[in-house]
Design a protein around this motif. Structure first.
Motif, short mmCIF file in Angstrom:
data_model
loop_
_atom_site.label_atom_id
_atom_site.label_comp_id
_atom_site.label_asym_id
_atom_site.label_seq_id
_atom_site.Cartn_x
_atom_site.Cartn_y
_atom_site.Cartn_z
N TRP A 8 0.57 -1.36 0.26
CA TRP A 8 0.24 0.07 0.19
C TRP A 8 1.27 1.01 0.19
N ARG A 9 2.15 1.22 -0.05
CA ARG A 9 2.49 2.36 0.75
C ARG A 9 2.90 3.10 -0.19
N ILE A 50 1.38 7.19 -1.75
CA ILE A 50 2.44 8.39 -1.58
C ILE A 50 1.46 8.69 -3.17
N ASN A 51 1.55 7.47 -4.05
CA ASN A 51 0.77 8.73 -5.70
C ASN A 51 -0.19 8.54 -5.41
N SER A 52 -1.37 8.78 -4.25
CA SER A 52 -2.76 9.65 -3.69
C SER A 52 -2.08 10.48 -4.14
N ILE A 67 -7.75 9.83 -0.53
CA ILE A 67 -6.81 8.97 -0.24
C ILE A 67 -7.48 7.76 -0.14
N GLU A 68 -8.89 7.76 0.43
CA GLU A 68 -8.88 5.21 0.84
C GLU A 68 -9.46 5.54 -0.45
N ARG A 69 -10.63 6.57 -1.10
CA ARG A 69 -11.20 6.31 -2.10
C ARG A 69 -10.93 5.96 -4.04
N GLY A 125 -9.47 -1.66 -2.91
CA GLY A 125 -8.82 -2.15 -1.49
C GLY A 125 -8.36 -2.81 -0.60
N ILE A 126 -8.02 -0.93 0.00
CA ILE A 126 -7.32 -0.53 1.11
C ILE A 126 -8.32 -0.38 2.41
N THR A 127 -7.96 -1.11 2.78
CA THR A 127 -9.45 -0.30 4.13
C THR A 127 -8.99 0.35 4.87
N THR A 128 -9.98 1.20 5.90
CA THR A 128 -10.03 2.11 6.05
C THR A 128 -8.88 2.00 7.48
N ARG A 129 -8.52 1.14 7.83
CA ARG A 129 -8.17 0.32 9.37
C ARG A 129 -6.71 0.52 8.80
N MET A 130 -5.95 -0.31 7.57
CA MET A 130 -4.86 -0.47 7.02
C MET A 130 -4.81 1.09 6.29
#
Length: 130
Positions: free
Chosen positions: A38-39, A43-45, A56-58, A62-67
């Motif tokens: 995810w990193r 960074i790209n986002s 960023i999340e949207r 596939g990334i979760t809020t917690r992650m």
């Protein structure tokens, strides 16, 4: 940097006396700081203008809020992102890439170029076209 200049720099680096131990440590340090699933997408986002948590999340399927929360905390600890809290109602929290983070922007762009070329190569069936 031109391709010719870059190739010359790579050749000089590879031909100079090198310490495998030092290089291995440097690679491991780099992977530790920017590695994982995810990193680099985070960074790209952020570098593409997404500064609020939900933006960023949207932008990362596939990334979760917690992650995302965990990764942003780690990235802040490694001085890759800056977290700014504005005491508005409701409180506004924004994340920006630090100057330190931007120092490997060229590396990220090269990785994107390589990834695109790799995808084309695999889709072509592995033909050698270089």
């Amino acid at each position: 940097m031109t391709d010719k200049k870059r190739l010359k720099e790579i050749a000089e680096t590879l031909n100079n006396s090198r310490s495998q131990k030092d290089e291995l440590q440097a690679l491991q340090d780099t992977i530790y700081v920017i590695g994982g699933k995810w990193r680099l997408p985070i960074i790209n986002s952020i570098c593409n203008g997404n500064h609020r948590f939900r933006e960023i999340e949207r932008s990362i399927p596939g990334i979760t809020t917690r992650m995302l929360s965990r990764e942003l905390k780690e990235m802040e600890a490694n001085q890759l992102v800056k977290r700014t809290v504005t005491p508005t109602v409701p409180v506004t929290v924004e994340y920006t890439a630090t100057g330190y983070c931007r120092t490997f922007g060229d590396i990220i762009l090269e990785m994107i170029k390589w990834g695109k070329a790799h995808r084309k190569k695999i889709i072509r069936g592995g033909e050698e076209k270089n």
